[in-house]
Design a protein around this motif. Structure first.
Motif, PDB file in Angstrom:
ATOM      1  N   UNK A 286      25.955  77.966  15.625  1.00 23.72           N
ATOM      2  CA  UNK A 286      25.089  77.824  14.685  1.00 23.72           C
ATOM      3  C   UNK A 286      24.941  79.430  13.656  1.00 23.72           C
ATOM      4  N   UNK A 287      25.945  79.157  12.931  1.00 21.12           N
ATOM      5  CA  UNK A 287      26.065  79.979  12.418  1.00 21.12           C
ATOM      6  C   UNK A 287      27.379  79.768  10.903  1.00 21.12           C
ATOM      7  N   UNK A 288      27.240  79.735  10.236  1.00 21.17           N
ATOM      8  CA  UNK A 288      28.289  79.706   9.197  1.00 21.17           C
ATOM      9  C   UNK A 288      29.626  79.987   9.019  1.00 21.17           C
ATOM     10  N   UNK A 289      30.050  78.725   8.963  1.00 18.99           N
ATOM     11  CA  UNK A 289      32.137  79.118   9.229  1.00 18.99           C
ATOM     12  C   UNK A 289      32.321  78.944   7.777  1.00 18.99           C
ATOM     13  N   UNK A 290      32.270  79.296   6.817  1.00 16.71           N
ATOM     14  CA  UNK A 290      33.337  78.484   5.595  1.00 16.71           C
ATOM     15  C   UNK A 290      34.284  77.854   5.758  1.00 16.71           C
ATOM     16  N   UNK A 291      35.604  78.526   6.309  1.00 15.32           N
ATOM     17  CA  UNK A 291      36.943  77.968   6.563  1.00 15.32           C
ATOM     18  C   UNK A 291      37.148  77.108   6.971  1.00 15.32           C
ATOM     19  N   UNK A 292      36.460  76.631   8.531  1.00 14.08           N
ATOM     20  CA  UNK A 292      36.160  75.263   9.089  1.00 14.08           C
ATOM     21  C   UNK A 292      35.565  74.348   8.864  1.00 14.08           C
ATOM     22  N   UNK A 293      34.673  74.649   7.827  1.00 17.99           N
ATOM     23  CA  UNK A 293      33.859  73.234   7.533  1.00 17.99           C
ATOM     24  C   UNK A 293      34.425  72.905   6.139  1.00 17.99           C
ATOM     25  N   UNK A 294      35.616  73.812   5.275  1.00 20.53           N
ATOM     26  CA  UNK A 294      36.408  73.282   4.231  1.00 20.53           C
ATOM     27  C   UNK A 294      37.466  72.349   5.059  1.00 20.53           C
ATOM     28  N   UNK A 295      38.455  73.147   6.227  1.00 22.28           N
ATOM     29  CA  UNK A 295      39.263  72.207   6.842  1.00 22.28           C
ATOM     30  C   UNK A 295      38.621  71.098   6.692  1.00 22.28           C
ATOM     31  N   UNK A 296      37.818  70.891   7.931  1.00 20.28           N
ATOM     32  CA  UNK A 296      37.009  69.247   8.284  1.00 20.28           C
ATOM     33  C   UNK A 296      37.271  68.545   6.847  1.00 20.28           C
ATOM     34  N   UNK A 297      36.064  69.364   5.860  1.00 17.44           N
ATOM     35  CA  UNK A 297      36.258  68.062   4.539  1.00 17.44           C
ATOM     36  C   UNK A 297      36.982  67.689   3.941  1.00 17.44           C
ATOM     37  N   UNK A 298      38.087  68.771   4.248  1.00 17.87           N
ATOM     38  CA  UNK A 298      39.996  68.626   3.354  1.00 17.87           C
ATOM     39  C   UNK A 298      40.634  67.856   3.841  1.00 17.87           C
ATOM     40  N   UNK A 299      40.731  67.713   5.126  1.00 15.63           N
ATOM     41  CA  UNK A 299      41.256  66.483   6.143  1.00 15.63           C
ATOM     42  C   UNK A 299      40.260  65.170   5.579  1.00 15.63           C
ATOM     43  N   UNK A 300      39.404  64.911   5.727  1.00 22.02           N
ATOM     44  CA  UNK A 300      38.576  63.911   5.499  1.00 22.02           C
ATOM     45  C   UNK A 300      38.783  63.211   4.314  1.00 22.02           C
ATOM     46  N   UNK A 301      38.674  64.022   2.885  1.00 16.87           N
ATOM     47  CA  UNK A 301      39.410  64.138   1.690  1.00 16.87           C
ATOM     48  C   UNK A 301      40.507  63.240   2.079  1.00 16.87           C
ATOM     49  N   UNK A 302      42.089  64.041   2.698  1.00 14.18           N
ATOM     50  CA  UNK A 302      42.732  63.263   2.893  1.00 14.18           C
ATOM     51  C   UNK A 302      42.986  62.141   3.645  1.00 14.18           C
ATOM     52  N   UNK A 303      41.949  62.226   4.413  1.00 12.96           N
ATOM     53  CA  UNK A 303      42.496  60.953   4.857  1.00 12.96           C
ATOM     54  C   UNK A 303      42.087  59.721   4.083  1.00 12.96           C
ATOM     55  N   UNK A 304      40.855  59.996   3.586  1.00 11.54           N
ATOM     56  CA  UNK A 304      40.379  58.403   2.536  1.00 11.54           C
ATOM     57  C   UNK A 304      41.312  58.291   1.714  1.00 11.54           C
ATOM     58  N   UNK A 305      42.226  59.070   1.088  1.00  7.68           N
ATOM     59  CA  UNK A 305      42.431  58.323   0.417  1.00  7.68           C
ATOM     60  C   UNK A 305      43.926  58.137   0.078  1.00  7.68           C
ATOM     61  N   UNK A 306      44.283  58.204   1.903  1.00 13.25           N
ATOM     62  CA  UNK A 306      45.993  57.727   1.804  1.00 13.25           C
ATOM     63  C   UNK A 306      45.977  56.829   2.930  1.00 13.25           C
ATOM     64  N   UNK A 307      47.572  55.874   2.695  1.00 13.02           N
ATOM     65  CA  UNK A 307      47.475  54.662   4.041  1.00 13.02           C
ATOM     66  C   UNK A 307      48.480  54.892   4.823  1.00 13.02           C
ATOM     67  N   UNK A 308      49.244  55.720   5.158  1.00 14.99           N
ATOM     68  CA  UNK A 308      49.852  55.875   6.180  1.00 14.99           C
ATOM     69  C   UNK A 308      48.849  57.068   6.420  1.00 14.99           C
ATOM     70  N   UNK A 309      48.914  56.395   7.847  1.00 15.90           N
ATOM     71  CA  UNK A 309      47.962  58.041   8.551  1.00 15.90           C
ATOM     72  C   UNK A 309      48.174  58.284  10.025  1.00 15.90           C
ATOM     73  N   UNK A 310      49.245  57.281  11.240  1.00 11.55           N
ATOM     74  CA  UNK A 310      49.276  57.287  12.360  1.00 11.55           C
ATOM     75  C   UNK A 310      49.865  58.911  13.033  1.00 11.55           C
ATOM     76  N   UNK A 311      50.040  59.379  11.987  1.00 11.37           N
ATOM     77  CA  UNK A 311      49.876  61.334  13.185  1.00 11.37           C
ATOM     78  C   UNK A 311      49.000  62.163  12.606  1.00 11.37           C
ATOM     79  N   UNK A 312      48.146  61.680  11.823  1.00 19.34           N
ATOM     80  CA  UNK A 312      46.819  62.540  11.415  1.00 19.34           C
ATOM     81  C   UNK A 312      46.181  62.643  12.272  1.00 19.34           C
TER      82      UNK A 312
END
Length: 239
Positions: A109-135
């Protein structure tokens, strides 16, 4: 204390006839739980239950008392609209798996900007790509960097991987030492980004075996980690 933050929905649970308990991973305050009253019956309220689908990215205003109890969510709106994640069956199955991984591994229950940004960036990538078998394999491997037990790659050319120590070695040492095709394939994901991960050609059986190794690795390094219930569904999707 009033906080304004981006937040990622981890899970939601019906409470009573009309309430939701929602678990959010917030950029400002880490993992938090909120009781949202009446949201399942409200037709005119500012918040809708549809906002709280797994891994939806929100902008929130919340009141935190920081006493370990359920907090109060004052406002919530979509922060980044998805184009495909919640409508594509394959991506939606990946999302449920990843949400369980995060729920079972991130507790602070504390801020971890690097982890938050990793999750967010990963989801952004998943949303706009089609080949995701190894995601989901790539996501899980890279997540260990932020959780503190990324494998030591300095001896990656050796035959065995010790799940207990996170090291590669040239001798068998214990019941948690692995070698074989799955370990050789697993090595290919170390240092690989999402753009390159689909160049790694895997059978469904091999991908599933790598995931089993990774989930055991999580269990050994995170107290109380549980294997995601959505794993079986995910294992059946990719050929």
């Amino acid at each position: 204390m009033i906080i304004t933050s981006e937040a990622i929905v981890i899970s939601s649970l019906k409470y009573g006839d009309s309430h939701l308990i929602v678990h959010l991973y917030t950029e400002a305050s880490g993992l938090r739980s909120y009781l949202i009253r009446g949201v399942l019956k409200s037709k005119k309220g500012r918040m809708r239950a549809s906002l709280f689908q797994p891994l939806t990215i929100l902008d929130i205003v919340a009141s935190h008392k920081d006493k370990g109890n359920l907090e109060r969510l004052r406002e919530a709106k979509i922060g980044m609209p998805y184009k495909t994640i919640h409508t594509d069956f394959i991506k939606n199955s990946i999302v449920f798996f990843i949400a369980e991984i995060i729920k079972n591994s991130v507790k602070e229950e504390e801020s971890n900007p690097s982890l938050f940004n990793y999750i967010k960036t990963s989801l952004t990538w998943l949303d706009v790509h089609h080949e995701v078998a190894n995601f989901h394999v790539t996501f899980t491997v890279k997540l260990t960097q932020y959780l503190g037990f990324y494998p030591d790659t300095s001896t990656k050319k050796t035959e065995y991987f010790n799940l207990m120590t996170g090291n590669f070695q040239d001798t068998y040492e214990s019941g948690h030492t692995r070698r074989g095709e799955a370990i050789e394939a697993f090595k290919l994901f170390l240092g690989t980004n999402f753009d390159d991960c689909n160049r790694i050609k895997l059978t469904r059986a091999m991908r599933n075996e790598i995931l089993e190794v990774m989930l055991l690795y999580f269990e050994l390094h995170l107290h109380g980690f549980k294997k995601p219930k959505s794993l079986q569904v995910l294992n059946e999707i990719f050929k």
